[in-house]
Design an enzyme around this catalytic site. Structure first.
Site, PDB file in Angstrom:
ATOM      1  N   GLU A  81       0.843  -1.197   0.000  1.00  0.00           N
ATOM      2  CA  GLU A  81       0.000   0.000   0.000  1.00  0.00           C
ATOM      3  C   GLU A  81       0.878   1.246   0.000  1.00  0.00           C
ATOM      4  O   GLU A  81       1.840   1.312   0.775  1.00  0.00           O
ATOM      5  CB  GLU A  81      -0.926   0.019   1.210  1.00  0.00           C
ATOM      6  CG  GLU A  81      -1.977   1.100   1.112  1.00  0.00           C
ATOM      7  CD  GLU A  81      -2.947   1.124   2.291  1.00  0.00           C
ATOM      8  OE1 GLU A  81      -4.060   1.623   2.122  1.00  0.00           O
ATOM      9  OE2 GLU A  81      -2.586   0.654   3.376  1.00  0.00           O
ATOM     10  N   GLY A  89       2.632   1.139  11.201  1.00  0.00           N
ATOM     11  CA  GLY A  89       2.280   0.386  12.398  1.00  0.00           C
ATOM     12  C   GLY A  89       1.851  -1.023  12.064  1.00  0.00           C
ATOM     13  O   GLY A  89       2.283  -1.995  12.692  1.00  0.00           O
ATOM     14  N   ALA A  90       0.994  -1.149  11.052  1.00  0.00           N
ATOM     15  CA  ALA A  90       0.498  -2.446  10.623  1.00  0.00           C
ATOM     16  C   ALA A  90      -0.070  -2.297   9.220  1.00  0.00           C
ATOM     17  O   ALA A  90      -0.273  -1.187   8.725  1.00  0.00           O
ATOM     18  CB  ALA A  90      -0.569  -2.966  11.588  1.00  0.00           C
ATOM     19  N   MET A  91      -0.346  -3.435   8.562  1.00  0.00           N
ATOM     20  CA  MET A  91      -0.896  -3.427   7.215  1.00  0.00           C
ATOM     21  C   MET A  91      -1.894  -4.560   7.069  1.00  0.00           C
ATOM     22  O   MET A  91      -1.608  -5.698   7.403  1.00  0.00           O
ATOM     23  CB  MET A  91       0.235  -3.575   6.183  1.00  0.00           C
ATOM     24  CG  MET A  91      -0.272  -3.678   4.744  1.00  0.00           C
ATOM     25  SD  MET A  91      -1.205  -2.202   4.231  1.00  0.00           S
ATOM     26  CE  MET A  91      -2.267  -2.910   2.974  1.00  0.00           C
ATOM     27  N   GLU A  92      -3.065  -4.238   6.505  1.00  0.00           N
ATOM     28  CA  GLU A  92      -4.232  -5.111   6.536  1.00  0.00           C
ATOM     29  C   GLU A  92      -4.281  -6.155   5.434  1.00  0.00           C
ATOM     30  O   GLU A  92      -5.372  -6.622   5.067  1.00  0.00           O
ATOM     31  CB  GLU A  92      -5.502  -4.259   6.459  1.00  0.00           C
ATOM     32  CG  GLU A  92      -5.697  -3.491   5.149  1.00  0.00           C
ATOM     33  CD  GLU A  92      -5.162  -2.075   5.154  1.00  0.00           C
ATOM     34  OE1 GLU A  92      -5.601  -1.263   4.329  1.00  0.00           O
ATOM     35  OE2 GLU A  92      -4.286  -1.781   5.997  1.00  0.00           O
ATOM     36  N   ASN A  93      -3.159  -6.580   4.861  1.00  0.00           N
ATOM     37  CA  ASN A  93      -3.178  -7.603   3.817  1.00  0.00           C
ATOM     38  C   ASN A  93      -4.223  -8.663   4.153  1.00  0.00           C
ATOM     39  O   ASN A  93      -4.246  -9.201   5.258  1.00  0.00           O
ATOM     40  CB  ASN A  93      -1.810  -8.277   3.705  1.00  0.00           C
ATOM     41  CG  ASN A  93      -0.662  -7.301   3.728  1.00  0.00           C
ATOM     42  OD1 ASN A  93      -0.541  -6.459   2.856  1.00  0.00           O
ATOM     43  ND2 ASN A  93       0.174  -7.399   4.751  1.00  0.00           N
ATOM     44  N   HIS A 129      -8.248  -2.381  14.505  1.00  0.00           N
ATOM     45  CA  HIS A 129      -8.181  -1.526  13.312  1.00  0.00           C
ATOM     46  C   HIS A 129      -7.940  -2.375  12.066  1.00  0.00           C
ATOM     47  O   HIS A 129      -8.649  -2.251  11.058  1.00  0.00           O
ATOM     48  CB  HIS A 129      -7.045  -0.510  13.509  1.00  0.00           C
ATOM     49  CG  HIS A 129      -6.811   0.424  12.374  1.00  0.00           C
ATOM     50  ND1 HIS A 129      -7.058   1.777  12.464  1.00  0.00           N
ATOM     51  CD2 HIS A 129      -6.321   0.226  11.124  1.00  0.00           C
ATOM     52  CE1 HIS A 129      -6.749   2.366  11.315  1.00  0.00           C
ATOM     53  NE2 HIS A 129      -6.286   1.442  10.485  1.00  0.00           N
ATOM     54  N   GLU A 130      -6.948  -3.259  12.136  1.00  0.00           N
ATOM     55  CA  GLU A 130      -6.599  -4.053  10.953  1.00  0.00           C
ATOM     56  C   GLU A 130      -7.665  -5.099  10.635  1.00  0.00           C
ATOM     57  O   GLU A 130      -7.919  -5.398   9.460  1.00  0.00           O
ATOM     58  CB  GLU A 130      -5.235  -4.727  11.156  1.00  0.00           C
ATOM     59  CG  GLU A 130      -4.088  -3.767  11.416  1.00  0.00           C
ATOM     60  CD  GLU A 130      -3.960  -2.677  10.357  1.00  0.00           C
ATOM     61  OE1 GLU A 130      -4.240  -2.955   9.177  1.00  0.00           O
ATOM     62  OE2 GLU A 130      -3.583  -1.547  10.725  1.00  0.00           O
ATOM     63  N   GLU A 174      -9.636   3.880   5.895  1.00  0.00           N
ATOM     64  CA  GLU A 174      -8.918   4.245   7.117  1.00  0.00           C
ATOM     65  C   GLU A 174      -9.799   4.888   8.172  1.00  0.00           C
ATOM     66  O   GLU A 174      -9.577   4.704   9.375  1.00  0.00           O
ATOM     67  CB  GLU A 174      -7.742   5.159   6.768  1.00  0.00           C
ATOM     68  CG  GLU A 174      -6.732   4.529   5.824  1.00  0.00           C
ATOM     69  CD  GLU A 174      -6.123   3.238   6.347  1.00  0.00           C
ATOM     70  OE1 GLU A 174      -6.254   2.944   7.550  1.00  0.00           O
ATOM     71  OE2 GLU A 174      -5.510   2.510   5.543  1.00  0.00           O
TER      72      GLU A 174
END
Length: 827
Positions: A122, A254-258, A290-291, A313
């Site tokens: 992303e 912080g993180a990624m929602e793959n 969140h993710e 988001e």
């Protein structure tokens, strides 16, 4: 090329972790709605060797060109073709060190540096790993297979369906086909991953580097609960058979929602009872929620264009707090939302240099320090406003309609508004078009004239503006009557001015009841403000309203209205305050004033010292079993602020605990950060050596980040310079911005930081782009004070060469102007 779209990608990848390169083959099934002679794909930093098209069962070579500036691969077909067109592209890529695309992540095992390879795509970095249609609307299915060393583990979005030993120490790992999804949600990784898991209808796993699995149990348990709540609230089952949460050592965000393979910074997934504070636990839960929310908002329903990125988001931000609040109502998450999200958004959006939530552009809209507070923080706050306006049940019903209607597809803002309007019969579309499509937000000016309130709206900015913008504002006004009762008035402000009838026996009124509206308030009569102050001291107002009153006053102070003495005098109404939200915000406002006001610094310090000593005297210096969650978070900040303002008693306590820490004794995780900060502030060379040694030996990313913050707290110039040298030479790239940010808020370091920035510009420019922007937004607004013209001249020349930084630089310079003006006025 709107008439061409992908249907399926078959990716064959052979990563080499010794030489940090990979061989790739992409077989892409493309559908052309009409005859085409050429097909364009996105590529970046890939060496393309061969292209072909499958025609009548035979691969036909295709000529091709690569345009690095356009990040484009153009494939010329042997003849005009329409319908399904199978393409094949052979290429080679680098497993880079940019924390973007297919990159390497370093970790230490047995004293030896080791590497995993993971992806971060992303917004537009899938093109670094394979040729593709790298746009969210170009959804397709993905079949991934990897050839890796036998001793390693591969992870992708779906579960492994086949693992085949090939000989020569290699194996082939093939994954289940993904649902139809965007390129930015694809994930593949290889390394020495270990798993802990929670079987069920959906297999939930936490993946870590070797020996760290135990630290994933806290997250594994909460992930299952978060997933169950989300399925129930959204009314749609999670569609994949497994959900992996993957700890990655080197990670820029912080993180990624793959989809099905969420990646995290280690401190946001791994829990160590000896070093993770309660604030850290909460952050882990909020980020996981969140993710997981993204698995619906973004993954199942994807924005039709990057300008609608807020649909991902903002919802994930809102539900990150909402899900955790459901499971931990005692954590006061919605109060923390106001502090950590709404207040940040109000601060950011009060600049002339701002942008709408629905960001103009599309092709290359990026999440950066300029846009993130709008997309995440403001967007989430506007959703809270909408939920308050519609009511929770109608809000939920509208979201379920939206998700079901567009599942596996793409949506735009108006699709959401239409769904909410459909179930509520309220003018959601009309109201939200100007909140989402228009930059900025209003301030509501209110005054009483007899038995009515006269209400005006105008755009709020810290610097003067001549904007004629207006908003549809859901107003709520709590009116206090002389008998001690109160009532709430509701209205939708649709024009520049309106009036509301008020009870003749009203003695005070508070606008924005519960602080659900995204606007500031200015009261026209000092008497009303005084009456509200009395109700603050009596705690007759909720914590959210006690927060809002003084926070609006401080915002007005930054515009040039009033004096610091007036703000401090109003804070006397908070002398017995015990609620987290107003206290944490007062701390933030005093800290800003302390850094900015210069010659009046001692007055702020004197007030802050007495204020925080009283609070700490009430809650105690040491964490207590069974105390409120928010007290644990508050105490850590109060210890640091009280020390900074000169409290010898608090300083003595923290120094003693730091001394214990250096002797190998345990310090409670909830005060570890402030103890290290005070240890650095009050210490010398020996404290620096201890912190650096602890940094080298620590196995906890949470602890390492606390140490890096403490490195920004030294007072002696020589120690500050040594800390800065250590940052550039030794700190991993993922964390270099952390101590720099801390030093930029250190009054002893601030006079040094601008010259240090200029002197080390080339090395700082090597940071990850978002991290470099954080360096700019930390240093320029505070450390540029007193040198405003010099700083402006520097950036005039600089942005001429680095145009992509123009928006961030303008933001920094505007903040510098606001701070400089405030300093001059309050001296």
């Amino acid at each position: 090329m709107s008439n061409v779209k992908p249907v399926n990608y078959k990716l064959h990848l052979e990563p080499d972790l010794n030489h940090f390169r990979f061989d790739g083959k992409a077989e892409i099934l493309v559908e052309a709605l009409e005859e085409v002679r050429e097909i364009g794909l996105h590529v970046l930093d890939l060496a393309v060797w061969k292209c072909a098209a499958l025609i009548e069962g035979e691969l036909k070579p295709c000529s091709f060109t690569v345009d690095p500036k356009k990040e484009e691969l153009r494939i010329s077909l042997p003849r005009a073709m329409a319908g399904n067109i199978p393409l094949s592209v052979d290429y080679v890529g680098e497993i880079n060190n940019k924390m973007a695309g297919f990159y390497r992540s370093k970790y230490v095992r047995g004293g030896e540096n080791k590497y995993a390879a993971v992806t971060q795509f992303e917004e537009s970095d899938a093109r670094r790993a394979f040729p593709c249609f790298d746009h969210p609307a170009k959804k397709a299915t993905f079949d991934v297979e990897m050839v890796i060393d036998e001793g390693l583990v591969a992870i992708s979005n779906g579960p492994v369906v086949e693992e085949e030993i090939l000989g020569s120490g290699k194996k082939r790992v093939r994954f289940q086909q993904t649902p139809k999804m965007s390129t930015y949600l694809l994930f593949f990784g290889v390394g020495e991953f270990e798993f802990i898991e929670d079987p069920g209808d959906v297999l939930v796993r936490v993946a870590t580097m070797p020996g760290m699995g135990e630290r994933g149990k806290y997250s594994l348990e909460f992930s299952r609960r978060s997933l169950a709540y989300s399925e129930d609230y959204y009314g749609i089952k999670y569609p994949l058979p497994k959900l992996d949460l993957i700890a990655v050592a080197d990670f820029a965000a912080g993180a990624m929602e793959n989809w099905g393979a969420i990646t995290f910074r280690e401190n946001l997934l791994l829990h160590d009872p000896d070093t993770t504070s309660r604030a850290g636990e909460e952050r882990i839960c909020v980020v996981i929620a969140h993710e997981i929310a993204h698995q619906w908002f973004g993954n199942l329903v994807t924005p039709d264009d990057w300008k609608y990125l807020w649909l991902n988001e903002s919802f994930a931000t809102y539900f990150g707090y909402g899900v955790v609040h459901h499971h931990h109502p005692e954590w006061e998450l919605w109060d923390q939302f106001l502090h950590g999200q709404t207040d940040v958004a109000l601060e950011r959006d009060a600049l002339h240099q701002t942008t709408p939530i629905e960001i103009p552009g599309g092709e290359h809209v990026v999440i950066n320090v300029s846009t993130a507070p709008i997309i995440y923080n403001k967007g989430g706050s506007i959703l809270r406003q909408v939920a308050g306006y519609l009511g929770e049940e109608k809000f939920k019903e509208g979201l379920r309609t939206y998700l079901k209607r567009y599942e596996y597809g793409c949506a735009s803002s108006h699709h959401l508004w239409e769904a909410l309007e459909e179930v509520s019969s309220k003018p959601v579309s009309r109201m939200m078009e100007n909140w989402v499509g228009q930059a900025g937000f209003p301030i509501v000016d209110v005054r009483r004239e007899g038995d009515q309130l006269v209400i005006n709206q105008r755009r709020f900015t810290y610097l003067p503006n001549d904007s004629e913008a207006q908003w549809l504002i859901p107003l709520s006004v709590r009116v206090f009557l002389d008998e001690g009762e109160s009532e709430v008035l509701h209205s939708l402000l649709e024009t520049e001015q309106t009036t509301l009838p008020i009870h003749p026996n009203a003695v005070a009124y508070k606008v924005n009841d519960g602080q659900k509206g995204f606007y500031r308030v200015r009261y026209g009569e000092a008497e009303n403000l005084k009456e509200l102050g009395k109700r603050v001291s009596q705690k007759a107002l909720q914590p959210q309203d006690r927060w809002g009153i003084q926070n609006d006053l401080y915002a007005l102070l930054k515009t040039g209205e009033g004096a610091i003495d007036d703000y401090l005098e109003f804070l006397s109404f908070y002398s017995d305050e015990d609620a987290f939200l107003p206290l944490i915000n007062i701390a933030a406002n005093l800290h800003h004033a302390y850094l900015v006001v210069g010659g009046r610094r001692e007055k702020v310090a004197s007030f802050g010292k007495a204020f925080f000593e009283k609070i700490l005297g009430s809650v105690g210096y040491e964490p207590r079993t069974g105390e409120k969650h928010t007290i644990s978070i508050l105490r850590d900040q109060m210890i640091w602020h009280a020390t900074m303002y000169g409290s010898k008693e608090v300083m003595g306590f923290a120094r003693d605990r730091f001394s214990s820490l250096t002797r190998g004794q345990k310090v409670h995780p909830d005060i570890m950060k402030s103890v290290m900060q005070v240890g650095a502030r009050q210490g010398g060379e020996e404290s620096l050596r201890w912190l650096l040694g602890r940094m080298k030996d620590s196995q906890s990313e949470h602890e390492r980040m606390n140490i890096l913050i403490a490195l920004g707290c030294f007072r002696e110039r020589g120690l500050i310079e040594k800390a800065l040298a250590y940052v550039l030479d030794e700190v991993p790239h993922r964390n270099k911005f952390i101590p720099i940010s801390a030093l930029s808020e250190n009054p002893n370091a601030m006079p040094l930081m601008w010259d240090w920035y200029v002197s080390n510009l080339k090395r700082l420019e090597e940071f990850h782009p978002v991290h470099y922007e954080r360096v700019l937004t930390s240093i320029v607004p505070l450390c540029g004070m007193g040198r405003e013209e010099e700083v402006r001249r520097f950036f005039e020349e600089y942005t001429a060469k680095r145009g992509k930084l123009s928006d961030v630089v303008k933001l920094c310079l505007e903040k510098l102007q606001i701070n400089g003006r405030m300093r001059k006025r309050l001296i």
